[in-house]
Scaffold this active site. Structure first.
Site, PDB file in Angstrom:
ATOM      1  CE  LYS A 156      -6.635   2.230 -25.906  1.00  0.00           C
ATOM      2  NZ  LYS A 156      -6.755   2.691 -24.503  1.00  0.00           N
ATOM      3  CE1 TYR A 182      -4.387   0.293  -0.185  1.00  0.00           C
ATOM      4  CE2 TYR A 182      -4.374  -1.832   1.279  1.00  0.00           C
ATOM      5  CZ  TYR A 182      -5.054  -0.986   0.244  1.00  0.00           C
ATOM      6  OH  TYR A 182      -6.017  -1.260  -0.229  1.00  0.00           O
ATOM      7  CG  ASP A 209      -7.980   9.894 -24.043  1.00  0.00           C
ATOM      8  OD1 ASP A 209      -6.889   9.298 -24.125  1.00  0.00           O
ATOM      9  OD2 ASP A 209      -9.137   9.196 -23.667  1.00  0.00           O
ATOM     10  CB  THR A 269      -4.503   3.444 -22.149  1.00  0.00           C
ATOM     11  OG1 THR A 269      -4.524   3.550 -23.282  1.00  0.00           O
ATOM     12  CG2 THR A 269      -5.810   3.664 -21.643  1.00  0.00           C
ATOM     13  NE  ARG A 303      -6.326  -3.930 -19.504  1.00  0.00           N
ATOM     14  CZ  ARG A 303      -6.622  -4.246 -21.107  1.00  0.00           C
ATOM     15  NH1 ARG A 303      -5.409  -5.006 -21.601  1.00  0.00           N
ATOM     16  NH2 ARG A 303      -7.342  -3.469 -21.695  1.00  0.00           N
ATOM     17  CD  GLU A 323      -5.054   4.673   0.609  1.00  0.00           C
ATOM     18  OE1 GLU A 323      -4.897   5.280   1.544  1.00  0.00           O
ATOM     19  OE2 GLU A 323      -5.782   3.822   0.203  1.00  0.00           O
TER      20      GLU A 323
HETATM   21  N1  DSN Z   1     -11.573   0.426 -25.012  1.00  0.00           N
HETATM   22  C1  DSN Z   1     -10.696   0.919 -25.800  1.00  0.00           C
HETATM   23  C2  DSN Z   1     -10.595   0.978 -27.256  1.00  0.00           C
HETATM   24  O1  DSN Z   1     -10.781  -0.298 -27.572  1.00  0.00           O
HETATM   25  O2  DSN Z   1     -10.485   1.848 -27.829  1.00  0.00           O
HETATM   26  C3  DSN Z   1     -10.432   2.345 -25.303  1.00  0.00           C
HETATM   27  O3  DSN Z   1     -10.404   2.440 -24.108  1.00  0.00           O
END
Ligand code: DSN
Length: 497
Positions: free
Chosen positions: A270, A59, A215, A267, A276, A61
């Site tokens: 990707k 932990y 984003d 994120t 993740r 925080e």
């Molecule tokens: N769910 C993702 C996507 O497939 O684009 C985005 O967060």
């Protein structure tokens, strides 16, 4: 009571054969299939090792150096390293930008950023979901049903792509924004095959007094990619970095949102190829001079964003994720990552060109990034049917809305991305083969629909015991299994054939 070594040191296969077996099945699915979901990727063994480490036990925080729990000396070092690597990956001066690496993933990162920047019911504008935007950018249905918490807690008005071209209609966005006067404009999307005009977004945001948030989740690997071979992957901060290593336009694989935005979220799993997780970058330090603003004005995002992430929305940071992200960010500044990002884009172009050469329609007639959006409407097919048939052939794509669509369950397109298979070493000619498989899949779909009818329940009957599907599946498996797999050894899998 069981001994510590009995319950605490036995391997998964002995403790829980059921879960172990399902993981082995999933490894076989990943390695023997063609993974084309644009938001997915295969991360490295080193990242997976950090994810599966003892760091999950802790932990912490709070922020490094200021925690609500003891015993955080190593966790602090890990989070600080992750933060400095995140800034270095995006060539950011730590006097002008800060980053929070604690968001559990992209949706929590976005909501934390909104919580920091907005009051409840403030106005926002993001790209509409059927135009390629993301749920968290404020989606509600055409019937007014609020789908995302963003549209529940804030007043959202979407902007859209031009139905004629598929490109963002910037003039319409400007007109709407000047009427609606949002407090925040969001750029970035999930199914937009083109690059973003951040300068135009900035000018629109300035005209209506809005903050600008990008984003960049989908393209964060492309934005990070830069030729760093002259630095042997070293992290260099400050003046020298800006002067000596300022990237030229040609050096970038995607336009740079940091140049124009106030806040950038992402994120990390990707195109960045990490675990993740999520990050929020924010401007800090003195604001550029502006009429009507005090001379000593400074950005106030840092405390607000850190407070929003914890304690407002999250509890303890997932330290195993943060360490794994630090590893991925180190890999993202290696010279090989630039070549990877270039190949991701070249593969998307090769795939798109092959499909178009067969007469198919792609949204915007091509791509400038890692994905193509295939408009199936001219064929009289829906994305859910193609997704389902592809699944049966070990090709993973996802159905996706195309502008003008109203159904999310039976939308007019499929989204196809190249990051994951490029991580397995595939190049243009391999993606032409993949496009040929997709062409065959759609041809089978069309012949089933012709024979059995358009209704899904009738179409589904044509999928059973279908020889064409079996043959395509066998060819896909053979093809996919011939490429290496990052993250785990295919030779050590339980299910190889
Ligand atoms: N769910 C993702 C996507 O497939 O684009 C985005 O967060």
């Amino acid at each position: 009571m069981e001994s510590v070594s009995e319950w605490g040191l036995s391997p998964l296969s002995a403790v829980d054969p059921e879960i172990h077996d399902l993981i082995e099945h999933e490894k076989r699915r990943q390695s023997h299939g063609i993974e084309l979901i644009a938001s997915e990727n295969f991360t490295s063994f080193a990242v997976i090792e950090a994810l599966g480490s003892a760091l999950t036990n802790k932990y912490s925080e709070g922020m490094p150096g200021n925690r609500y729990y003891g015993g955080n000396e190593h966790i602090d070092a890990i989070e600080n390293l992750c933060r400095s690597r995140a800034l270095a990956a995006y060539r950011l001066d730590h006097a002008k930008w800060g980053v929070n690496v604690q968001p559990y993933s992209g949706s929590p990162a976005n909501f934390a950023a909104y919580t920091a920047l907005l009051n409840p019911h403030d106005r926002i504008m993001g790209l509409d979901l059927p135009s390629g935007g993301h749920l968290t950018h404020g989606y509600y249905t055409s019937g007014g049903k609020k789908i995302s918490a963003t549209s529940i807690y804030f007043e959202s008005l979407p902007y859209k792509v031009s139905y004629a071209t598929g490109y963002i209609d910037y003039d319409k966005l400007e007109e709407k924004a000047l009427d609606f006067r949002p407090k925040l404009i969001i750029c970035g999307g999930s199914a937009y095959p083109r690059d973003w005009d951040y300068a135009r977004f900035r000018s629109i945001a300035d005209k209506c007094g809005a903050l600008l948030l990008c984003d960049m989740a989908h393209i964060s690997g492309l934005v990070a990619a830069q030729d760093r071979s002259d630095r042997s992957g070293q992290v260099v901060f400050g003046f020298l970095q800006r002067v000596l290593f300022a990237p030229s336009f040609q050096d970038l694989e995607a336009a740079n949102p940091f140049e124009f935005c106030d806040v950038v979220t992402t994120t990390t799993h990707k195109s960045l190829r990490g675990p993740r997780s999520g990050m929020i970058f924010y401007r800090k330090g003195p604001k550029p001079p502006k009429k009507g603003q005090p001379e000593d004005a400074v950005y106030d995002f840092e405390d607000k964003i850190n407070f929003s992430v914890f304690p407002a929305l999250q509890g303890g940071p997932h330290n195993h994720q943060i360490a794994a992200l630090a590893v991925a960010l180190k890999q993202a500044v290696s010279p090989g990552f630039k070549a990877y990002a270039k190949q991701v884009k070249a593969n998307a172009v090769a795939l798109g060109n092959y499909l178009m050469s067969k007469g198919y329609k792609l949204v915007t007639d091509g791509t400038e990034n890692h994905l193509v959006l295939w408009d199936l409407r001219p064929l009289g097919l829906t994305g859910n049917k193609v997704e389902k048939l592809c699944d049966l052939c070990n090709i993973t794509v996802n159905k996706n809305a195309v502008f003008g669509d109203s159904s999310a369950l039976a939308p007019g397109g499929v989204r196809i991305g190249t990051p994951a298979m490029t991580s397995r070493g595939l190049v243009e000619k391999d993606f032409e083969q993949i496009a040929e498989f997709l062409h065959q899949a759609v041809t089978i779909c069309l012949s089933i629909q012709k024979e059995h009818g358009k209704l899904l329940k009738d179409f589904n009957k044509g999928l059973v015991n279908n020889k064409d599907i079996e043959e395509l599946k066998a060819a896909v498996e053979k093809f996919a299994a011939s490429f290496d797999m990052p993250g785990f050894q295919m030779s050590a899998m339980k299910y190889k054939d």
